[in-house]
Design a protein around this motif. Structure first.
Motif, mmCIF file in Angstrom:
data_model
loop_
_atom_site.group_PDB
_atom_site.id
_atom_site.type_symbol
_atom_site.label_atom_id
_atom_site.label_comp_id
_atom_site.label_asym_id
_atom_site.label_seq_id
_atom_site.Cartn_x
_atom_site.Cartn_y
_atom_site.Cartn_z
ATOM 1 N N LEU A 345 -10.130 -18.035 15.487
ATOM 2 C CA LEU A 345 -9.816 -18.434 14.069
ATOM 3 C C LEU A 345 -10.920 -18.672 13.170
ATOM 4 C CD1 LEU A 345 -6.641 -20.940 14.286
ATOM 5 C CD2 LEU A 345 -6.659 -18.529 13.601
ATOM 6 N N TYR A 346 -11.202 -18.477 11.756
ATOM 7 C CA TYR A 346 -12.198 -18.737 11.012
ATOM 8 C C TYR A 346 -12.079 -20.366 10.504
ATOM 9 C CZ TYR A 346 -13.651 -14.072 10.994
ATOM 10 O OH TYR A 346 -14.186 -12.790 11.598
ATOM 11 N N VAL A 348 -11.571 -22.790 7.956
ATOM 12 C CA VAL A 348 -10.899 -22.856 6.418
ATOM 13 C C VAL A 348 -10.513 -24.154 6.351
ATOM 14 C CG1 VAL A 348 -9.442 -21.704 4.962
ATOM 15 C CG2 VAL A 348 -10.420 -20.316 6.436
ATOM 16 N N GLN A 404 -16.866 -25.817 15.872
ATOM 17 C CA GLN A 404 -17.158 -24.426 16.084
ATOM 18 C C GLN A 404 -17.372 -24.152 17.576
ATOM 19 O OE1 GLN A 404 -19.565 -22.857 13.059
ATOM 20 N NE2 GLN A 404 -19.177 -24.592 11.475
ATOM 21 N N GLY A 405 -16.887 -22.630 17.676
ATOM 22 C CA GLY A 405 -17.157 -22.146 19.128
ATOM 23 C C GLY A 405 -15.944 -22.024 19.947
ATOM 24 N N HIS B 97 -13.303 -21.035 17.440
ATOM 25 C CA HIS B 97 -13.278 -21.594 15.920
ATOM 26 C C HIS B 97 -14.387 -20.868 15.441
ATOM 27 C CE1 HIS B 97 -12.564 -25.008 12.884
ATOM 28 N NE2 HIS B 97 -11.684 -24.102 12.707
ATOM 29 N N ARG B 98 -14.439 -19.734 14.498
ATOM 30 C CA ARG B 98 -15.693 -19.242 14.069
ATOM 31 C C ARG B 98 -15.892 -19.721 12.591
ATOM 32 N NH1 ARG B 98 -14.342 -12.937 14.291
ATOM 33 N NH2 ARG B 98 -16.834 -12.779 14.190
ATOM 34 N N CYS B 99 -17.180 -19.556 12.375
ATOM 35 C CA CYS B 99 -17.877 -19.778 11.205
ATOM 36 C C CYS B 99 -17.755 -18.494 10.486
ATOM 37 C CB CYS B 99 -19.354 -20.251 10.949
ATOM 38 S SG CYS B 99 -19.841 -20.299 9.706
ATOM 39 N N PRO B 100 -17.069 -18.261 9.202
ATOM 40 C CA PRO B 100 -17.012 -16.901 8.463
ATOM 41 C C PRO B 100 -18.369 -16.742 8.186
ATOM 42 C CG PRO B 100 -15.776 -18.723 7.309
ATOM 43 C CD PRO B 100 -16.308 -19.163 8.530
ATOM 44 N N PHE B 103 -20.887 -14.379 10.654
ATOM 45 C CA PHE B 103 -19.859 -13.188 11.077
ATOM 46 C C PHE B 103 -20.064 -12.753 12.256
ATOM 47 C CE2 PHE B 103 -17.158 -9.497 10.658
ATOM 48 C CZ PHE B 103 -16.108 -10.096 10.281
ATOM 49 N N ALA B 129 -12.011 -9.176 9.166
ATOM 50 C CA ALA B 129 -12.671 -9.484 7.916
ATOM 51 C C ALA B 129 -11.767 -10.469 7.154
ATOM 52 C CB ALA B 129 -12.979 -8.319 7.118
ATOM 53 N N VAL B 131 -11.319 -13.591 6.383
ATOM 54 C CA VAL B 131 -12.101 -14.634 6.583
ATOM 55 C C VAL B 131 -11.399 -15.798 5.971
ATOM 56 C CG1 VAL B 131 -14.274 -13.797 7.461
ATOM 57 C CG2 VAL B 131 -13.718 -13.997 5.051
ATOM 58 N N ASP B 132 -10.632 -15.529 5.056
ATOM 59 C CA ASP B 132 -9.855 -16.794 4.164
ATOM 60 C C ASP B 132 -8.459 -16.885 4.891
ATOM 61 O OD1 ASP B 132 -8.198 -14.599 3.393
ATOM 62 O OD2 ASP B 132 -8.647 -14.894 1.048
ATOM 63 N N ARG B 133 -8.236 -15.980 5.973
ATOM 64 C CA ARG B 133 -6.897 -16.413 6.761
ATOM 65 C C ARG B 133 -5.745 -16.394 5.990
ATOM 66 N NH1 ARG B 133 -8.819 -21.106 9.926
ATOM 67 N NH2 ARG B 133 -6.755 -21.971 9.268
ATOM 68 N N TYR B 145 -14.686 -15.356 -0.400
ATOM 69 C CA TYR B 145 -14.955 -16.516 0.456
ATOM 70 C C TYR B 145 -15.822 -16.251 1.414
ATOM 71 C CZ TYR B 145 -13.327 -20.172 3.756
ATOM 72 O OH TYR B 145 -13.265 -21.330 4.524
ATOM 73 N N ARG B 149 -19.317 -18.980 1.541
ATOM 74 C CA ARG B 149 -19.971 -19.771 2.874
ATOM 75 C C ARG B 149 -21.163 -19.462 3.152
ATOM 76 N NH1 ARG B 149 -16.210 -22.729 5.889
ATOM 77 N NH2 ARG B 149 -14.572 -23.403 4.748
ATOM 78 N N CYS B 155 -20.802 -23.341 7.445
ATOM 79 C CA CYS B 155 -19.507 -23.819 7.145
ATOM 80 C C CYS B 155 -19.329 -25.229 7.011
ATOM 81 C CB CYS B 155 -19.044 -23.463 8.596
ATOM 82 S SG CYS B 155 -18.596 -21.781 9.094
#
Lengths: 416, 155
Positions: A345-346, A348, A404-405, B97-100, B103, B129, B131-133, B145, B149, B155
């Motif tokens: 998940l990103y 947000v 994160q991660g 948990h990714r930082c958009p 990327f 892509a 990224v704003d879910r 978005y 960022r 982030c």
């Protein structure tokens, strides 16, 4: 209702067996054949078919992984492990389930059955035994620190010191050499090993490249219809840490059940012994007729011999499951792989919401979520009931600044 | 399986309780005490009636299969869950948990490599892509978005 049927089947036969030398019904059809290795071997739990454990094993000797009970179940006709032979296991990638041996007739263990966790490694991970949890991941070049130990009793990292002195816990609290830099994990699990679960990992050396924590010991249930004789050893030891500045894994779980029990063997579920050492694991003996004199000092829970109980938790057992994160459903059968995450998940917004579903969890219980980042401080978050009742409910935890991660996430519900 | 009924004058919200048994022979009692912790479960199902909820007791084990015909069943209130459980632990899962803005997951400060990776995914309609879910096919709002960022350095 499957589990309930098993329980009732065993219980009804208890009376019969007490009067005559009958077998207890361990629900084995012998479809995995006779297990009688003549040399040491490793059973690859990834070879198990996926299905209902109640069915016959489609490939004899490979067992069945049943996601509903989260165990790899082998249904042997008989088992004979001679002296000098050690049986070990390669963990299943399906969320590392524990091992269940259902033996229709007799089992004789003169050798060693080993579900122990592994010690720290320079490659960065202290692997658990089957059903256990890994030691904290070592700091690597690209990471800022190591991780806490995994599992509900995993050793916890603490700021601001640079070490991770904390052993994993299970039936006994692990050791923390320095409370400013680490905290041993919490106690968990039930004395009767229902559900079957292994030990937790110790913390990694926080700043030492390639120095993981020790893995938690695994868990095994051996249920034998007739006679179980153990003159060898069952091992569910916790893995050792590299030194006192990291944590060893806790011991795992060994549950033995039979109509009659014989032998003078050893059941060992001790935590890793290198400080910060891991806590003791759990031992459980259930039989109708005990003629054994086992050495059972390396574990907790074997002071009394119980009558055989259910193989798996009954249907009305309290359960807890992480069901969604940010409203995205969690896979039904997560792998909990630390290199390839179950979900991605990103970031947000400023908070991350984790929903947990429960069954048979009373309203006065506390539901919490443990988060163990790949790198950095672990933490617990309390979840609040947002819908449902004691029979089925949904809880939600809102976590700000979620790291994160990759992180491991696990929920726990506890009686007050 | 023998079933016997009882009731309690207080609402317990469906909490399942522990059981003790009396009024039987010593030997049987000893046997039952052993069994109580292992093979006797008391199910408590409360009706919507808060005044007199019905308690259903289900006994499984040697007592149930024996010839005991008269039993005194005492239901003890406990905070425990069914069958005496005091805890439940979930299976573990792992979340990335990714930082958009990062990327391409290269770490550090977002750079042009992240822009390249993002647009490759966006043009391919790759759900990554999104990224704003917001769900669905990546759209212009994902571009907005991503850059919001990226321009702030992360982030």
């Amino acid at each position: 209702m499957r589990n309930w049927n098993v329980w009732a089947g065993i219980a009804a036969l208890v009376v019969t067996a007490a009067a005559a030398q009958a077998q207890i019904d361990v629900r084995s059809d012998g479809s995995d054949g006779v297990f009688s290795p003549t040399s040491s071997r490793t059973i690859n739990l990834n070879d198990a078919a996926v299905g209902d454990w109640f069915n016959s094993s489609p490939i004899p000797g490979r067992g069945i992984y049943d996601p509903n009970v989260h165990a790899v179940v082998f249904k042997y006709e008989s088992v004979n492990i001679p002296a000098g032979v050690t049986v070990t296991f390669e963990n299943s990638a399906r969320g590392n389930p524990p091992v269940v041996w259902l033996v229709r007739t007799d089992a004789t263990i003169a050798g060693i059955v080993d579900v122990s966790g592994k010690p720290w490694t320079s490659s960065g991970i202290g692997r658990p035994g089957p059903g256990g949890y890994a030691g904290g991941l070592a700091k690597e070049g690209g990471t800022s620190s190591g991780s806490a130990g995994f599992g509900p009793g995993g050793g916890q990292l603490r700021w601001p010191n640079n070490w991770g002195y904390a052993g994993g816990s299970f039936a006994e609290i692990g050791i923390t050499a320095d409370i400013a830099s680490g905290a041993a994990g919490e106690l968990y699990g039930s004395p009767d090993l229902l559900p079957l679960i292994g030990g937790s990992g110790g913390t990694a050396h926080r700043n030492g490249d390639g120095q993981s924590g020790g893995g938690g010991g695994g868990a095994i249930l051996v249920a034998v219809g007739s006679d179980l004789t153990v003159n060898g050893e069952f091992l569910a030891l916790g893995g050792n840490s590299v030194n006192f500045r990291s944590g060893s894994g806790s011991g795992g779980g060994i549950r033995l059940m039979s109509n009659r029990l014989f032998g003078t063997g050893k059941l060992r579920a001790k935590g890793g012994t290198v400080d910060s050492r891991g806590g003791l694991g759990r031992l459980r003996l259930e039989t109708l007729q005990n003629s054994s004199a086992f050495s059972v000092t390396e574990g907790i829970g074997s002071n009394s011999i119980a009558t055989p109980g259910p193989l798996f938790p009954p249907d009305n057992t309290p359960t807890v499951r992480v069901r969604s994160i940010e409203q995205v459903p969690v896979p039904a059968n997560p792998r909990a792989d630390l290199s390839l995450a179950d979900m991605s998940l990103y970031v947000v917004g400023s908070t991350l919401e984790i929903e947990v579903e429960t069954t048979f969890v009373p309203s006065n219980w506390q539901v919490r979520v443990r988060v163990v980042p790949r790198s950095g401080i672990d933490f617990w978050a309390t979840a609040i009931r947002v819908s449902g009742n004691d029979q089925a409910a949904v809880y939600r935890a809102s976590i700000g600044d979620f790291p994160q991660g990759i992180s491991a996430i696990q929920a726990k519900a506890v009686s007050p | 399986m023998r079933r016997s009924g009882s009731s309690i004058a207080q609402r317990w919200g469906g909490v399942v309780m522990l059981l003790s048994v009396a009024g039987i022979t010593d030997s049987a009692s000893a046997q039952l005490r052993t069994v109580v912790s292992r093979a006797v479960t008391v199910y408590v199902s409360t009706s919507s009636d808060a005044v007199s909820p019905m308690v259903t007791v289900s006994v499984v084990g040697p007592m149930a299969a024996s010839n005991v015909t008269s039993q005194v069943v005492t239901v003890l209130v406990s905070p425990r869950g069914p069958a005496g459980f005091v805890e439940a632990v979930s299976r573990a899962i792992t979340l990335r948990h990714r930082c958009p803005a990062d990327f391409d997951d290269s770490g550090g400060t977002p750079d042009t490599g992240d822009i390249d990776a993002f647009f490759l995914a966006w043009l391919a309609g790759d759900p990554a892509a999104d990224v704003d879910r917001s769900g669905g096919t990546p759209d212009s709002e994902d571009i907005d978005y991503f850059f919001s960022r990226w321009l702030t350095g992360g982030c």
